[in-house]
Design an enzyme around this catalytic site. Sequence first.
Site, PDB file in Angstrom:
ATOM      1  CE  LYS A  15      40.707  42.650  33.105  1.00 56.59           C
ATOM      2  NZ  LYS A  15      41.925  43.437  33.023  1.00 56.59           N
ATOM      3  CD1 TRP A  73      44.956  38.377  37.033  1.00 52.83           C
ATOM      4  CD2 TRP A  73      45.397  39.900  38.607  1.00 52.83           C
ATOM      5  NE1 TRP A  73      45.582  39.449  36.431  1.00 52.83           N
ATOM      6  CE2 TRP A  73      45.860  40.394  37.366  1.00 52.83           C
ATOM      7  CE3 TRP A  73      45.578  40.690  39.747  1.00 52.83           C
ATOM      8  CZ2 TRP A  73      46.490  41.632  37.240  1.00 52.83           C
ATOM      9  CZ3 TRP A  73      46.205  41.923  39.621  1.00 52.83           C
ATOM     10  CH2 TRP A  73      46.652  42.385  38.388  1.00 52.83           C
ATOM     11  CG  ASP A  98      38.835  38.214  40.128  1.00 54.70           C
ATOM     12  OD1 ASP A  98      38.156  38.901  39.346  1.00 54.70           O
ATOM     13  OD2 ASP A  98      40.066  38.385  40.295  1.00 54.70           O
TER      14      ASP A  98
HETATM   15  N1  PMP Z   1      41.600  39.893  38.832  1.00 53.52           N
HETATM   16  C1  PMP Z   1      41.741  39.685  37.517  1.00 53.52           C
HETATM   17  C2  PMP Z   1      41.272  38.392  36.921  1.00 53.52           C
HETATM   18  C3  PMP Z   1      42.325  40.662  36.711  1.00 53.52           C
HETATM   19  O1  PMP Z   1      42.473  40.448  35.393  1.00 53.52           O
HETATM   20  C4  PMP Z   1      42.753  41.879  37.298  1.00 53.52           C
HETATM   21  C5  PMP Z   1      43.364  42.991  36.500  1.00 53.52           C
HETATM   22  N2  PMP Z   1      43.728  42.751  35.238  1.00 53.52           N
HETATM   23  C6  PMP Z   1      42.602  42.040  38.677  1.00 53.52           C
HETATM   24  C7  PMP Z   1      42.004  41.036  39.406  1.00 53.52           C
HETATM   25  C8  PMP Z   1      43.024  43.294  39.362  1.00 53.52           C
HETATM   26  O2  PMP Z   1      42.102  44.261  39.028  1.00 53.52           O
HETATM   27  P1  PMP Z   1      42.205  45.789  39.423  1.00 53.52           P
HETATM   28  O3  PMP Z   1      43.379  46.333  38.674  1.00 53.52           O
HETATM   29  O4  PMP Z   1      40.895  46.316  38.942  1.00 53.52           O
HETATM   30  O5  PMP Z   1      42.364  45.880  40.880  1.00 53.52           O
END
Ligand code: PMP
Length: 355
Positions: free
Chosen positions: A190, A98, A166
């Site tokens: 989450k 991520w 994030d």
């Molecule tokens: N950042 C983190 C830390 C995540 O865990 C996730 C998804 N699991 C994302 C970003 C991406 O999120 P999204 O699917 O809501 O775009």
Amino acid sequence: MKHNFGAGPCILPQDVFKQAANAVLDFNGLSILEVSHRHKDFVAVMDEAIDLVKKALNIPEGYSVAYLQGGATLGFTIAALTMMRDKKSAGYINTGTWASGAIKEAKKVGVDVNVFASSEDKAFTYIPKDYSVPECFDYVHFTSNNTIYGTQFKAIPKTALPLVCDMSSDIFSKEINVSDFDFIYAGAQKNLGPAGATLYIVKDNVLGKSTSPFMPTYLDLKQHIEKESMLNTPPVFSVYVSMLNLRHLLANGGVKAIEKKNIAKAELLYNEIDSNPLFSGNVNHEDRSDMNVTFRLNDESLQNEFDTMWKAANIVGLPGHRSTGGYRASLYNALPIESVQVLVDVMKEFTRIKG
Ligand code: PMP
């Protein structure tokens, strides 16, 4: 009753599911799914959903909260566009998938990204600590909890620069000091609510200062905040259920109380992983996540047998991310410690049979 260890979308409190189900059938005489987002009844929901975030995280004056669509993936872009200043350069800490996504998207909008700390050399199994932050950036970005590899920052990076985070997979799981940050974003799915909404918490005085040569309307956080998250049609159901979930959190002692429970759950499972000869944790002890516990069988040939046992115990969502293999037990707020005990009992029983 299943024990859902899924990484997100994930378990929410049963009570919240029931209230959400009822509102699909009857929200002041309409379904929550058909009510206009401009109707005063939904405007009140949005106001409360924003207000409860401020209460839950003790957000000080001078910060705003918004709910958008697009997931944390769009947050990568919105964060970079919002925080870009004259240097057009930013420091990023790379702790895995991520964080790498955030880096990629920042580059796409013209930020000169400097990855000054990374754990890529050891397959993202630790949180880098041995660095000092160069003070030459517009902002510094990190990912507080690494959902896939199972690592978590136990302290925020030390810097005087604006800090962007994030927090998708650990927001509302433990106390934070919002004033340490200029910009926080998190997908709802989450600890906040169902997929669909993305939460933004931003210091008011960073808004309207972007030097980006382009700023599409939807990506302009200032406009979303001025319009109180009603710039366009918001993710009505996700915001509604997030509001219910925040009510539930606050009625049960808030973030402080849930943090204690989360620590107890993580300790229970990590103790079993550490003491059971058939399993190993994937990451550095001191960097282990309280939200996503990653582990593996020392002898992979036992996988089918172990999988059969935990499935028989009504456990779901345990396989690790497709990029890492092994197992990942996500212990989000709504997962009861009894579910963790079921998993621990299965691991003990498996070892008794095999040992
Ligand atoms: N950042 C983190 C830390 C995540 O865990 C996730 C998804 N699991 C994302 C970003 C991406 O999120 P999204 O699917 O809501 O775009």
